[in-house]
Design a protein around this motif. Structure first.
Motif, PDB file in Angstrom:
ATOM      1  N   LEU A  69       0.938  -1.261  -0.029  1.00 51.42           N
ATOM      2  CA  LEU A  69      -0.021  -0.001  -0.112  1.00 51.42           C
ATOM      3  C   LEU A  69       0.784   1.311   0.001  1.00 51.42           C
ATOM      4  N   TRP A  70       0.788   2.206  -0.976  1.00 48.97           N
ATOM      5  CA  TRP A  70       1.228   3.568  -0.878  1.00 48.97           C
ATOM      6  C   TRP A  70       0.551   4.267  -0.217  1.00 48.97           C
ATOM      7  N   CYS A  71       1.038   4.672   1.034  1.00 42.96           N
ATOM      8  CA  CYS A  71       0.382   5.594   1.974  1.00 42.96           C
ATOM      9  C   CYS A  71       1.008   7.042   2.125  1.00 42.96           C
ATOM     10  N   ASN A  72      -0.151   7.843   2.383  1.00 47.81           N
ATOM     11  CA  ASN A  72       0.255   9.128   2.534  1.00 47.81           C
ATOM     12  C   ASN A  72      -0.172   9.649   3.839  1.00 47.81           C
ATOM     13  N   SER A  73       0.593  10.842   4.210  1.00 44.73           N
ATOM     14  CA  SER A  73       0.547  11.220   5.638  1.00 44.73           C
ATOM     15  C   SER A  73       0.807  12.742   5.750  1.00 44.73           C
ATOM     16  N   LEU A  74       0.953  13.259   6.863  1.00 38.97           N
ATOM     17  CA  LEU A  74       1.423  14.521   7.079  1.00 38.97           C
ATOM     18  C   LEU A  74       2.935  14.549   7.495  1.00 38.97           C
ATOM     19  N   VAL A  75       3.565  15.364   6.733  1.00 46.41           N
ATOM     20  CA  VAL A  75       5.229  15.662   6.858  1.00 46.41           C
ATOM     21  C   VAL A  75       5.556  16.781   7.732  1.00 46.41           C
ATOM     22  N   ALA A 133       5.641  17.962  18.654  1.00 41.20           N
ATOM     23  CA  ALA A 133       5.032  16.497  18.543  1.00 41.20           C
ATOM     24  C   ALA A 133       4.467  16.476  17.269  1.00 41.20           C
ATOM     25  N   ALA A 134       4.278  15.120  16.699  1.00 42.84           N
ATOM     26  CA  ALA A 134       3.614  14.870  15.581  1.00 42.84           C
ATOM     27  C   ALA A 134       2.176  15.359  15.633  1.00 42.84           C
ATOM     28  N   PRO A 135       1.708  16.032  14.442  1.00 44.35           N
ATOM     29  CA  PRO A 135       0.402  16.345  14.437  1.00 44.35           C
ATOM     30  C   PRO A 135      -0.623  15.395  14.438  1.00 44.35           C
ATOM     31  N   ALA A 141       7.376  12.195   9.796  1.00 39.07           N
ATOM     32  CA  ALA A 141       6.207  11.848   9.287  1.00 39.07           C
ATOM     33  C   ALA A 141       5.261  11.217  10.191  1.00 39.07           C
ATOM     34  N   THR A 142       3.773  11.208  10.299  1.00 35.11           N
ATOM     35  CA  THR A 142       2.972  10.693  10.939  1.00 35.11           C
ATOM     36  C   THR A 142       1.562  10.009  10.074  1.00 35.11           C
ATOM     37  N   PHE A 143       1.312   8.854  10.614  1.00 37.00           N
ATOM     38  CA  PHE A 143      -0.007   8.285   9.989  1.00 37.00           C
ATOM     39  C   PHE A 143      -0.951   8.450  11.130  1.00 37.00           C
ATOM     40  N   GLY A 144      -0.666   9.147  12.175  1.00 36.92           N
ATOM     41  CA  GLY A 144      -1.642   9.222  13.362  1.00 36.92           C
ATOM     42  C   GLY A 144      -2.652  10.090  13.441  1.00 36.92           C
ATOM     43  N   MET A 145      -3.034  10.714  12.452  1.00 37.35           N
ATOM     44  CA  MET A 145      -4.079  11.739  12.382  1.00 37.35           C
ATOM     45  C   MET A 145      -5.704  10.932  12.383  1.00 37.35           C
ATOM     46  N   PRO A 147       6.610   6.125  14.279  1.00 37.89           N
ATOM     47  CA  PRO A 147       5.303   6.758  13.840  1.00 37.89           C
ATOM     48  C   PRO A 147       5.135   6.788  12.459  1.00 37.89           C
ATOM     49  N   TYR A 148       5.977   6.290  11.768  1.00 40.42           N
ATOM     50  CA  TYR A 148       6.047   6.191   9.952  1.00 40.42           C
ATOM     51  C   TYR A 148       6.079   4.858   9.671  1.00 40.42           C
ATOM     52  N   ILE A 149       6.111   3.821  10.571  1.00 39.69           N
ATOM     53  CA  ILE A 149       6.068   2.366   9.963  1.00 39.69           C
ATOM     54  C   ILE A 149       4.805   1.743  10.367  1.00 39.69           C
ATOM     55  N   LEU A 150       4.024   1.337   9.369  1.00 40.72           N
ATOM     56  CA  LEU A 150       2.438   1.107   9.410  1.00 40.72           C
ATOM     57  C   LEU A 150       2.531  -0.539   9.800  1.00 40.72           C
ATOM     58  N   THR A 151       1.571  -0.671  10.809  1.00 34.66           N
ATOM     59  CA  THR A 151       1.371  -2.063  11.165  1.00 34.66           C
ATOM     60  C   THR A 151      -0.088  -2.357  10.591  1.00 34.66           C
ATOM     61  N   PRO A 152      -0.310  -3.850  10.475  1.00 36.59           N
ATOM     62  CA  PRO A 152      -1.599  -4.243   9.976  1.00 36.59           C
ATOM     63  C   PRO A 152      -2.581  -3.746  10.856  1.00 36.59           C
TER      64      PRO A 152
END
Length: 367
Positions: free
Chosen positions: A147-153, A161-163, A263-267, A330-335
């Protein structure tokens, strides 16, 4: 939306044919076994990306497949989906490749042209652990492999802190200097939808989104066509935040403290993702069993975990093995994160509004 997928990697120069043994890192983590010796001495020809995603595939998929089976993988690498499509079409009824890894839009075009074989899913055992929506694409002609995943950088120097929300992009005190994706990228389509939702609308009530995007106009340093340029702007302190953008563009820079790049996927709103596919051309030169074995290997839980840790793409296998240390990132995605927060593109809908939204987005940020 196809224009994004065809163009987003064209800044990368095409490189020539290479043996995986020469291009990949050493220390394969999957050992050969007696059951795999039927492939010893056989050759599989692969076409993949020339960027970090493609190099990670050579390290974590191709090299470990060689170690496991005794087969040889010959890789040709190129910088864009459009170039991959052109290479296969140029081969006519004598294609050069057994497997191609590419963006979904390219697979759809090749399938429509009658150039792809529709895989037999029963010959890919690891698919049983892939959620159904990630298993196939291109009308069944492609097998999802990441999966090509997009986030905030964001700048780790200016952000404490990460947004945790896309609303951070609109906070002028928090992020006075930002970047946004170019108008012809799918990320721009997603950003428009996010803006609309933050303003009380949605993809079917999009006008609030364009009005909210206009609020950003005076703070946008660039519409980031070139990831290397974006990384340099963070390194020199010229950017505070930006997105939507894929951390997979910055695997080296994120790990290098000199760039101050995070980078973060935590939005809380979730994150958008595209399914990348493996396809098998018709009349391919190599062994069919070998091609199926390669695709199945790409979905192995350990391989999927190594790809996620290496390149920050999302694993499609719900049992992907992510190390305890990587799970802290915060930028390595888990299942688990993907199951909870990943948002798949509605490609059919975006195709109906793509041109209009590009025009509106361009008008906002070009005047």
């Amino acid at each position: 939306m196809g224009e994004h997928d065809l163009n987003r990697r064209q800044f990368i120069k095409t490189v020539g044919v290479a043996s995986v043994a020469a291009a990949a890192l050493s220390m394969p983590f999957i050992r050969a076994s007696a059951s795999d010796t039927r492939f010893a001495g056989k050759t599989l020809r692969l076409l993949t990306w020339s960027d970090d995603t493609g190099l990670a595939a050579l390290r974590n998929i191709a090299a470990t497949f060689e170690a496991k089976t005794g087969a040889k993988v010959i890789a040709d690498r190129t910088g864009s989906t459009s170039e991959m499509v052109a290479k296969l079409k140029a081969g006519g009824d004598r294609p050069q490749y057994d497997i191609i890894t590419l963006a979904g839009v390219g697979a759809e075009g090749l399938a429509a042209a009658g150039l792809l074989e529709k895989p037999d899913l029963n010959r890919i055992p690891n698919l049983i652990d892939v959620p159904e929506k990630y298993r196939t694409g291109a009308n069944g002609h492609g097998i999802g492999y990441l999966l090509w995943c997009n986030s905030l950088v964001y700048s780790t120097r200016t952000q404490a802190a990460a947004p945790d929300s896309y609303a951070a992009l609109w906070d002028a005190d928090l992020a006075p200097n930002i970047f946004l994706p170019p108008p012809n990228w799918t990320e721009a389509m997603d950003l428009i939808i996010i803006a609309a939702k933050l303003a009380g609308g949605d993809e079917h009530n999009i006008e609030p989104g364009f009005k909210k995007l206009a609020e950003l106009k005076g703070r946008v340093v660039t519409l980031g066509e070139n990831p290397n340029q974006i990384a340099e702007l963070f390194r020199t302190g010229s950017l505070d935040m930006g997105g939507l953008y894929a951390p997979a563009f910055f695997p080296k820079q994120i790990r290098d403290a000199n760039y101050g790049l995070g980078a973060t996927f935590g939005m809380k709103e979730g994150f958008y993702t595209d399914l990348m596919l493996s396809v098998m051309p018709k009349n391919r030169p190599g062994d069919t069993d070998l091609a199926y074995a390669f695709i199945d290997h790409s979905l192995d839980p350990l391989v999927q975990g190594k790809m996620a840790e290496d390149i920050f793409n999302g694993p499609v296998n719900a049992k992907a093995i992510i190390s305890a240390e990587a799970r802290k990132s915060p930028y390595i995605l888990t299942p688990e994160q993907i199951a909870e927060k990943a948002i798949m593109h509605d490609n059919a809908f975006l195709a109906t509004v793509h041109d209009q939204w590009i025009r509106r987005y361009t008008e906002i940020f070009s005047s």
